[in-house]
Design a protein around this motif. Sequence first.
Motif, PDB file in Angstrom:
ATOM      1  N   HIS A 152     -36.460  16.704  -2.320  1.00 35.59           N
ATOM      2  CA  HIS A 152     -36.278  17.660  -3.381  1.00 35.59           C
ATOM      3  C   HIS A 152     -36.632  16.891  -4.871  1.00 35.59           C
ATOM      4  O   HIS A 152     -36.338  17.415  -5.851  1.00 35.59           O
ATOM      5  CB  HIS A 152     -34.727  17.948  -3.419  1.00 35.59           C
ATOM      6  CG  HIS A 152     -34.609  18.980  -2.275  1.00 35.59           C
ATOM      7  ND1 HIS A 152     -34.732  20.250  -2.393  1.00 35.59           N
ATOM      8  CD2 HIS A 152     -34.006  18.910  -1.127  1.00 35.59           C
ATOM      9  CE1 HIS A 152     -34.487  20.806  -1.299  1.00 35.59           C
ATOM     10  NE2 HIS A 152     -33.938  20.095  -0.397  1.00 35.59           N
ATOM     11  N   GLN A 153     -37.209  15.594  -4.686  1.00 34.93           N
ATOM     12  CA  GLN A 153     -37.584  14.882  -5.853  1.00 34.93           C
ATOM     13  C   GLN A 153     -36.291  14.793  -6.500  1.00 34.93           C
ATOM     14  O   GLN A 153     -36.515  14.914  -7.872  1.00 34.93           O
ATOM     15  CB  GLN A 153     -38.822  15.392  -6.532  1.00 34.93           C
ATOM     16  CG  GLN A 153     -40.039  15.479  -5.631  1.00 34.93           C
ATOM     17  CD  GLN A 153     -41.134  15.918  -6.282  1.00 34.93           C
ATOM     18  OE1 GLN A 153     -41.120  16.377  -7.520  1.00 34.93           O
ATOM     19  NE2 GLN A 153     -42.558  16.012  -5.372  1.00 34.93           N
ATOM     20  N   LEU A 154     -35.147  14.298  -6.277  1.00 33.52           N
ATOM     21  CA  LEU A 154     -33.868  14.420  -7.080  1.00 33.52           C
ATOM     22  C   LEU A 154     -33.216  13.000  -6.640  1.00 33.52           C
ATOM     23  O   LEU A 154     -32.937  12.796  -5.298  1.00 33.52           O
ATOM     24  CB  LEU A 154     -33.032  15.350  -6.839  1.00 33.52           C
ATOM     25  CG  LEU A 154     -31.855  15.667  -7.446  1.00 33.52           C
ATOM     26  CD1 LEU A 154     -32.163  16.323  -8.736  1.00 33.52           C
ATOM     27  CD2 LEU A 154     -30.980  16.831  -6.700  1.00 33.52           C
ATOM     28  N   ILE A 155     -32.690  12.047  -7.585  1.00 34.82           N
ATOM     29  CA  ILE A 155     -32.000  11.211  -7.132  1.00 34.82           C
ATOM     30  C   ILE A 155     -30.384  11.585  -7.271  1.00 34.82           C
ATOM     31  O   ILE A 155     -29.903  12.052  -8.257  1.00 34.82           O
ATOM     32  CB  ILE A 155     -32.202   9.927  -8.278  1.00 34.82           C
ATOM     33  CG1 ILE A 155     -33.537   9.350  -8.079  1.00 34.82           C
ATOM     34  CG2 ILE A 155     -31.063   8.881  -8.024  1.00 34.82           C
ATOM     35  CD1 ILE A 155     -34.101   8.360  -9.209  1.00 34.82           C
ATOM     36  N   PRO A 156     -29.737  11.410  -5.980  1.00 31.69           N
ATOM     37  CA  PRO A 156     -28.418  12.099  -6.203  1.00 31.69           C
ATOM     38  C   PRO A 156     -27.279  11.205  -6.785  1.00 31.69           C
ATOM     39  O   PRO A 156     -27.473   9.886  -6.700  1.00 31.69           O
ATOM     40  CB  PRO A 156     -28.033  12.055  -4.742  1.00 31.69           C
ATOM     41  CG  PRO A 156     -29.074  11.345  -4.078  1.00 31.69           C
ATOM     42  CD  PRO A 156     -30.233  11.001  -5.048  1.00 31.69           C
ATOM     43  N   GLY A 157     -26.617  11.810  -7.335  1.00 27.31           N
ATOM     44  CA  GLY A 157     -25.354  10.852  -7.967  1.00 27.31           C
ATOM     45  C   GLY A 157     -24.068  10.990  -7.152  1.00 27.31           C
ATOM     46  O   GLY A 157     -24.188  11.534  -5.747  1.00 27.31           O
ATOM     47  N   MET A 158     -23.187  10.259  -7.564  1.00 22.24           N
ATOM     48  CA  MET A 158     -21.759  10.115  -6.770  1.00 22.24           C
ATOM     49  C   MET A 158     -20.777  10.948  -7.410  1.00 22.24           C
ATOM     50  O   MET A 158     -20.612  10.879  -8.724  1.00 22.24           O
ATOM     51  CB  MET A 158     -21.310   8.602  -6.592  1.00 22.24           C
ATOM     52  CG  MET A 158     -22.080   7.891  -5.638  1.00 22.24           C
ATOM     53  SD  MET A 158     -21.316   6.331  -5.342  1.00 22.24           S
ATOM     54  CE  MET A 158     -21.497   5.495  -6.798  1.00 22.24           C
ATOM     55  N   PRO A 159     -20.106  11.997  -7.046  1.00 21.84           N
ATOM     56  CA  PRO A 159     -19.336  12.845  -7.470  1.00 21.84           C
ATOM     57  C   PRO A 159     -17.967  12.195  -8.069  1.00 21.84           C
ATOM     58  O   PRO A 159     -17.543  11.168  -7.394  1.00 21.84           O
ATOM     59  CB  PRO A 159     -19.124  13.678  -6.558  1.00 21.84           C
ATOM     60  CG  PRO A 159     -19.161  13.307  -5.069  1.00 21.84           C
ATOM     61  CD  PRO A 159     -20.334  12.191  -5.284  1.00 21.84           C
TER      62      PRO A 159
END
Length: 733
Positions: A152-159
């Motif tokens: 998805h070409q997305l760097i995920p964050g930490m909630p």
Amino acid sequence: QARSFQAGANGFVRAEGVGAVIVKPLRKALEDGNVIYALIKGTGIAHGGKGLSLTAPNPAGMKAAMVQAYRAAGIDPATVSYIEAHGVASPLSDAQEINALKAGYQELAVSFPKPDAGERAVYISSLKPSIGHSEIASGIAALCKVVYALRHQLIPGMPRFTGLHEQVSLDGSPFVISAENRPWTALNGADGKPLPRRASINGYGDAGVNGHIVVEEYVDARQDPEQEPDAPHLIVLSARTDERLAEMAFNLRQFVQRSSCRVADIAYTLQVGRKAMDSRLAIVVGNRQELIQGLQAYLDAAPFRITRTEFVTKGIRRRARRARLDVSARLRGIRRARHALRIKRETCPEQYTRTEAAISLYTGHAGTGGEAMAAYPPIAGEAALSARHLEQLAAYWAQGGEVPWERLYQRSKARRIPLPTYPFERGHYWLDVGRRRTAPAETPEDAQPAQDVADAAPFSAYLRQTLVDILGLPDEQLPAAQSLNQLGLTSLHALTLKAKLEQRYGIEIPLAEIDVYQSLNDLDGRLTTRLPQLVSSSGQDIAAMLPVITPNPAEQYQPFPLSDIQQAFWLGRKLGSADARVGCHVYLEIETTALDIYRLNQAWNRLIDHHAMLRAVFLADGRQQILEDRPPYTLVAVDLRRKTAAQQTEYLQTLRAKLSHRVYDAERWPLFEIRISICPDSRYIIHFSIDELIVDASAVEMLFQQWQQLYEQPETGLTPLTLLFRDYQLAAR
């Protein structure tokens, strides 16, 4: 919530998970036409050796695994944008992990020239704040997360990330905690061309095992033609029920409307990449627009409406079942006559060169085609296959025929592509925790004797209920005539069923008698016929074979033998010189901001009185004994609030090194040690060490639960124990 790397971190939250990936050489994956989600460029495995404790990692081991992975990949760490960290949410472990990543990055960076654009940010994230720590499955969970991030070409964050823990420092590194999702922009190489997106995964386990993986997105060099010419293609969909089939058709229509995939690839993927189930739909189309129209025509004729992919409420399903009666004749007409729906194309003249064409729909149920299937014997399917008569193949397959689809593509370049997966029916499945966990355990007096199963009714009811429990299905969803394997029964389940039947009826049942491919009715009939013969030939009552545990409080202070695992632990610390001996034990730290040390001490002494093994010692002759009298145990507390920060750090490191590698003298009580460190800002650290000669992991968890209960509610008591470990050990011996 697990708070990886952030203020307020106080340990992880347990999770359950399962994951699977298929890994094969890139060349082989291309030859097989597989969908390639990502490339594993390099891996590294290292053991940390001596660490602070069982649960605290050794930074040297993590650094070694990281360096090994990058050197195997031959990749500059400056081209990696994202690191999926372990992030166990323990301040000590998280700080050690960050330090190891910084050290590894710095060592690797000297082997590559610095990028012209200066130092690039490397974002750090962790899955544990989202789903918890799935322990042995955490590695596969992290890999799946990274693969989806690449896709998805997305760097995920930490909630819910608020800020770094005071023990975690990112200074001197390009690392940045990813607090929220952000677009993943591809970096450019020295030649100015875009580089594949890259990430790495860091993980470690108890006892010092460390692993690191470098992952890269797969850039497909094969290009699809700009415009796919019109050509007939056979689209096949199947599901367990008509309702699921309709939702599959709906999902596929939505997918085709949004994507630009070739119809040939869609057809090929559905033919060779999906299991053929009972409810079937086949459509012959010439292009994407015809596929959309054909799916819509099927949905319009279906006895229910699918308006979204989310859960369909019971009320909608009830209305759907009532509506089925009104349109069943229409569906029968489609099945029997293999009717071709005529769709006028004059409505979209700009998209077509012809004025009219037909989209053919065929529906049916495997194994229930009757006369329709008789009209298409296997030889007819072979003939249609050889001549590529897609209409005949569609009708043949829809009535339950088997088609070797690969033969249609011997000269074609069709390939598998990601398509919507099976839309499982959603429902609520509440855990009946109370009934399963509070049921009293059977004693030898309660065990049922071998039963006469000539009366099939009680056995049939028990067999059905047991299968319902094993499969986790509601009773009404266990059809009596369907293959149990299709319902999810595996060979492992067969072993469980075998054990339960043997325990209930006191007989031995050969595993071959439980065929997972039979239906419930067939299995019931087989076992009902066979069980009386097995009873007469077995001659052994399983309940009678089990040891009888007899409480003997009068002799509870007499010596008794060690278990096998205790014997191994005891011998381990007897062999070799004194400074080379090892002892298996547990060391844990608990950090809190409010603590009544006196009350905590009282609660622990009550636990010592409650659990006999907390009063155990081990004799020189290789036996163990419970002490009848013992002195009160006193927690040792040290006030660090007047110490400098350096003195506090030095004291804590020294204490941790001592307690985390403690080898207890098993002949002297106690086989545990508890210290309290009183720190500034109302912080208390409980240092807990205990020998595994007297506990296992489950016992430690239970001790902490009971310790907390007695601390928070001093007026309450624990249920007296009627059986001791000594009673069990003597019975087992």
